[in-house]
Design an enzyme around this catalytic site. Structure first.
Site, mmCIF file in Angstrom:
data_model
loop_
_atom_site.group_PDB
_atom_site.id
_atom_site.type_symbol
_atom_site.label_atom_id
_atom_site.label_comp_id
_atom_site.label_asym_id
_atom_site.label_seq_id
_atom_site.Cartn_x
_atom_site.Cartn_y
_atom_site.Cartn_z
ATOM 1 N N LYS A 115 -11.826 -5.404 -5.564
ATOM 2 C CA LYS A 115 -12.683 -4.223 -5.700
ATOM 3 C C LYS A 115 -11.894 -2.975 -6.039
ATOM 4 O O LYS A 115 -12.456 -1.997 -6.512
ATOM 5 C CB LYS A 115 -13.579 -4.027 -4.478
ATOM 6 N N LYS A 143 -6.139 -11.814 -8.667
ATOM 7 C CA LYS A 143 -7.452 -12.037 -8.061
ATOM 8 C C LYS A 143 -8.426 -10.903 -8.400
ATOM 9 O O LYS A 143 -8.007 -9.762 -8.626
ATOM 10 C CB LYS A 143 -7.344 -12.259 -6.552
ATOM 11 N N LYS A 148 0.822 -1.219 0.000
ATOM 12 C CA LYS A 148 0.000 0.000 0.000
ATOM 13 C C LYS A 148 0.847 1.256 0.000
ATOM 14 O O LYS A 148 0.443 2.266 -0.561
ATOM 15 C CB LYS A 148 -0.988 -0.006 1.181
#
Ligand code: ATP
Ligand code: LTN
Length: 334
Positions: A200, A197, A115
Site C-alpha cells: 500500500k 510485493k 523505515k
C-alpha cells in the site's frame, strides 16, 4: 482461553489504502477463524504515527479500515474489532515492556533499519520501539496465535523473547504466542514490478490494485500489468508477471494454477488479463457495496466501536493489573 477458545490477535495499520495483497494475503483469511479462536483485530493507529501522518487523513483511514474489516466478513459480535488508541493498556504495557527490552534487540530489527532509511528526517524513538508496542498488543490479550506475514516474524520472535524473559522473572504472566500458519495465502506481487510485493505504500499506483478501485481502473491496471514475451500462460518462476496474475486469478476464482493454465492454453495475454481483471472485479465489487452500505449506517459503526473498545479494555485491564502488581506498582485503592 476465553469461552474455552484459544486467543488470536492481529492488527493492520491504516497507513494507506488497502491493496488486493492485504485482502488476499491477510483479511480474507481472517474470516471464519472466529469459530475456532476468540479473535481480536485491531486497527493499530498508535503504530501509524511512528511516521508522520496528516491527522484528518489518519482518522478517515482508520475508520475506513475498521469498516473494511466488517465488510470483509468479520462479524463484530464474534470478533473484537477496535482501535488500538481506544485502549490505553497498549501504551501502559508498552512502557513496562520497554524496560524489559534491550537496545541491542531493537537495533537488529530489519523493519526499523528499512523505515529509518526511508524516513531519514524523522527517526523517532517511537519508530525504534515500534516492536515493543506490537509485543504489548499481543501480550495484553494473552494471545496464543498471531497471523502475520513473513515480514513480521522478527517482531513476533522478539515478542516471544520478551514474554519468556518476563515470565522467567515473575512467574507465568504471559502466554507465549505462536505465529499462525493458516492456509498459505498467496503473496501478491506488484503488477508493475513482479519481483516486489504489492504494497500500500508503493509510490506507483499502477503496481497495486486498491480495494476501493472502481471496475474500470481494476481492468485497466490488469491490462497494463507487466508480463513477458513468452506469449504463454504458464505458472513458472521464469515468468514472474504471468505467475502473479495466475495467483491472483486462482485466489479470486478458487481454481488451481494448473486449471488456469489449461483454461488459457493457446490464448493470448490480452484475453488472460481481461479475465483476471473481471475476476478481481467480481470479488471486490460486493466488498465495495458492503463498505458503502456500512458507511451509510454511522450509528451502527459507532456502536461497534464503542462496544468492542469496552470489550477489549476489559481483557486488556485484566492483564495490565496483573503485570503492574508483578513489577511492584502500588495497588489501587477501590
Ligand atoms: P506498507 O506498504 O505500509 O508496509 P503493506 O501493504 O506491505 O504495508 P502491511 O500493513 O505490512 O502491508 O501488512 C498487512 C497484512 O497484509 C500483513 O498480514 C501482510 O502479511 C499482508 N500483506 C501485505 N502485502 C501483501 C501481499 N502483497 N501479498 C500478501 N499479503 C500481504
Ligand atoms: N506491525 C504489523 C501490524 C501490527 C500487528 C500487531 C500485527 C501491529 N501490532 C500485533 C500482528 C499483531 C504490520 O505492520 N503488519
Amino acid at each position: 482461553m476465553i469461552n474455552d477458545k484459544k486467543i488470536l490477535f492481529s492488527g493492520m495499520q491504516a497507513t494507506g489504502n488497502l491493496t488486493l495483497g492485504n485482502y488476499l494475503g491477510a483479511l480474507k483469511n481472517w474470516v471464519n477463524l472466529s469459530d475456532e479462536y476468540e479473535c481480536f483485530y485491531s486497527v493499530v493507529d498508535m503504530h501509524s504515527i511512528t511516521v508522520r501522518q496528516d491527522p484528518a487523513t489518519l482518522r478517515k483511514r482508520a475508520r475506513a479500515l475498521l469498516t473494511l474489516y466488517i465488510a470483509a466478513g468479520l462479524d463484530p459480535k464474534k470478533n473484537c474489532i477496535y482501535y488500538q488508541s481506544h485502549v490505553s493498556g497498549h501504551a501502559e504495557l508498552s512502557w513496562i515492556l520497554n524496560c524489559f527490552t534491550y537496545m541491542g534487540e531493537l537495533n537488529r530489527m530489519t523493519q526499523f533499519k528499512d523505515k529509518s532509511a526511508k524516513h531519514a528526517d524523522n527517526i523517532n524513538a517511537g519508530l525504534f520501539t515500534y516492536p515493543v508496542l506490537m509485543a504489548a498488543d499481543i501480550l495484553l490479550y494473552q494471545a496464543d496465535v498471531v497471523p502475520v506475514g513473513i515480514d513480521q516474524m522478527q517482531h513476533l520472535e522478539l515478542t516471544r523473547d520478551i514474554a519468556i524473559r518476563f515470565n522467567n522473572l515473575y512467574g507465568d504472566v504471559f502466554t507465549v504466542p505462536e505465529a499462525y500458519i493458516g492456509k498459505v495465502g498467496a503473496k501478491i506481487m506488484s503488477l508493475q514490478e513482479p519481483g516486489k510485493k504489492m504494497s500500500k505504500s508503493d509510490e506507483n499506483p499502477n503496481g497495486s490494485i486498491y480495494l476501493m478501485d472502481d471496475p474500470d481502473t481494476i481492468i485497466r491496471k490488469c491490462k497494463r500489468a507487466v508480463t513477458d514475451s513468452e506469449a504463454c500462460v504458464a505458472y513458472r518462476d521464469e515468468q514472474p508477471g504471468v505467475k502473479n496474475l495466475i495467483d491472483i486469478y486462482s485466489a479470486c476464482t478458487g481454481k488451481t494454477p494448473a486449471e488456469v493454465e489449461c483454461e488459457f492454453e493457446g490464448k493470448g495475454y490480452g484475453d488472460f488479463k481481461m479475465a483476471v481483471g473481471e475476476a478481481v472485479v467480481s470479488i471486490l465489487k460486493p466488498l465495495q457495496d458492503r463498505v458503502k452500505e456500512l458507511e451509510a449506517d454511522k450509528a451502527y459503526i459507532d456502536s461497534i466501536i464503542k462496544e468492542n473498545a469496552d470489550k477489549a479494555n476489559y481483557y486488556a485491564t485484566k492483564t495490565l493489573r496483573k503485570v503492574q502488581r508483578k513489577v511492584g506498582f502500588p495497588d489501587r485503592i477501590r
